[in-house]
Design an enzyme around this catalytic site. Structure first.
Site, PDB file in Angstrom:
ATOM      1  N   ASP A 102       0.823  -1.211   0.000  1.00 53.85           N
ATOM      2  CA  ASP A 102       0.000   0.000   0.000  1.00 53.85           C
ATOM      3  C   ASP A 102       0.854   1.256   0.000  1.00 53.85           C
ATOM      4  O   ASP A 102       0.601   2.203  -0.760  1.00 53.85           O
ATOM      5  CB  ASP A 102      -0.906   0.007   1.232  1.00 53.85           C
ATOM      6  CG  ASP A 102      -2.101  -0.914   1.095  1.00 53.85           C
ATOM      7  OD1 ASP A 102      -2.757  -0.875   0.047  1.00 53.85           O
ATOM      8  OD2 ASP A 102      -2.377  -1.672   2.039  1.00 53.85           O
ATOM      9  N   THR A 103       1.850   1.294   0.863  1.00 52.70           N
ATOM     10  CA  THR A 103       2.674   2.499   0.967  1.00 52.70           C
ATOM     11  C   THR A 103       3.465   2.747  -0.305  1.00 52.70           C
ATOM     12  O   THR A 103       3.528   3.880  -0.810  1.00 52.70           O
ATOM     13  CB  THR A 103       3.629   2.384   2.165  1.00 52.70           C
ATOM     14  OG1 THR A 103       2.876   2.115   3.343  1.00 52.70           O
ATOM     15  CG2 THR A 103       4.407   3.675   2.367  1.00 52.70           C
TER      16      THR A 103
END
Length: 401
Positions: A173-174
């Site tokens: 996600d990051t």
């Protein structure tokens, strides 16, 4: 002059509408807001779920205070047509949209990019999903954990003949959020320099992680080699490993440069290996990896970690400790480099991480921590859409905001 420069940020004047939840889209919005964009976050009336994840204080996560920084929160129930109409009006006033729903959801609300471009051709429309907007997997639900596996990233992590290891973070996600922020910056630059129009930025979680895979693809294509998991080492680069020391702590040593290797083995008490012609370059050291690692492991077990690191620092050999967050807080370098920023939550101080990269003349900053759900709803509806207080109360009573 320097103070004037420091008050300016690269994305000043850019308005972003963030529609999505949890991590990938909100992290992209966090980055843009840190560097000056006005980020208006549309949340459901109950708020982004990340507000209630992990460690909480007074019902709100510490994580939210970080990822929600510099954002103006407006609540809209986008399942309702009136809320969709309001969202459309906000998007028409904006430069950027960030969304991270499954492909097709925004279109079902009448908020897809083709529809938006009719009234706002300058919009940069960033879409983050598990598998991208096209292809046979586009409509599959894709969490970071699943997409990290498909990307090839998980396969090379861990030890042979064991289950692949997951870092205790949702890095898919990051990393996707960072890719989205980069794509948005590139699209804004192109718009200003060339076309005058926006475009779609299509970010897939599995592709963002695939982008980290270094030489895995050409090595397979050119030589049929499949990179396997390699524990605490890196395949084909020797020595670079993590070693346990006498006091039970670990150190990371990167001694894979030719001259560095010589200095490393000298200080480790193995001059015969330092000057062995068979180990004079990386290709030779790869052939003798076990011998080298065994020698370094025995040396590290004979001394405490701090002693090992001090000796290697003098010898100019790259090495360092394994830190937890307590260690980071105590480290003078982290503090000197401004890696922690202080905010105040209900009169109580809280440290949150700085957002990178560092810019010398127009750095980012935290203006305020993540606030309460819908804390800017009235301000935004009045100032941007010219809604009256009576209209806002009517929307609230109907459950639209």
């Amino acid at each position: 002059m320097q103070s004037l420069l420091n008050s300016r940020r690269p994305l000043d004047g850019v308005r972003v509408i963030e529609i999505g939840q949890l991590l990938a889209g909100p992290f992209a919005g966090c980055m843009l807001g840190y560097f000056g964009a006005e980020v208006i976050k549309i949340e459901p009336p109950e708020g982004d779920p990340i507000r209630g994840w992990r460690v909480l204080e007074n019902g709100t996560s510490h994580w939210w205070r970080s990822i929600g920084r510099n954002k103006k929160s407006i609540t809209l129930d986008l399942k309702k047509p009136e809320a969709q109409k309001i969202a459309r009006q906000l998007i028409d006033s904006a430069d950027v949209v960030i969304e991270n729903f499954r492909p097709g959801v925004m279109e079902s609300w009448g908020l897809g990019p083709e529809e938006i471009k009719k009234t706002n051709p300058k919009i940069v429309y960033a879409r983050i999903s598990g598998y991208g907007q096209t292809g046979p997997y586009a409509t599959k639900p894709g969490f970071a954990s699943v997409c990290e596996g498909m990307s090839g990233f998980r396969y090379v992590n861990g030890f042979p003949d064991q289950a692949p290891v997951r870092p205790n973070l949702s890095i898919g996600d990051t990393i996707s959020g960072i890719h989205a922020a980069l794509g948005i910056a590139l699209a804004l630059l192109e718009r200003e320099r060339n076309s005058g129009e926006g475009q779609v930025v299509d970010v897939a979680l599995y592709e963002s992680m695939f982008n980290l895979m270094e030489a895995v693809v050409p090595e397979f294509s050119g030589a049929g080699v499949i990179r396997e998991p390699s524990g605490t080492t890196v395949t084909g680069i020797v020595p670079t490993n993590t070693y346990r020391c006498k006091n039970g702590k670990y150190v990371v040593i990167g001694g894979n440069g030719d001259s560095i290797f010589q200095r490393l083995m000298e200080v480790a008490g193995h001059p015969e290996m330092a000057h062995d012609p068979r180990m004079a370059n990386n290709a030779g050291r790869v052939k003798h990896e076990l011998e080298i690692d065994n020698a370094l492991a025995a040396w590290c077990m004979s001394k405490d970690a701090d002693d090992i690191l001090q000796l290697l620092e003098v010898a100019l050999v790259p090495a360092g400790p394994i830190y937890n967050v307590h260690d980071m807080f105590a480290d003078p370098h982290f503090n000197e480099r401004g890696m922690f920023e202080s905010v105040e939550i209900n009169g109580k101080p809280l440290k949150i991480p700085a957002i990178l990269p560092k810019l010398s003349d127009t750095p980012g900053r935290t203006d305020w921590p993540g606030g309460n759900v819908g804390s800017h709803t009235q301000e935004i509806l009045q100032s941007l859409l010219d809604f009256s207080p009576e209209k806002i109360q009517e929307l609230k009573s109907a459950g639209i905001i």
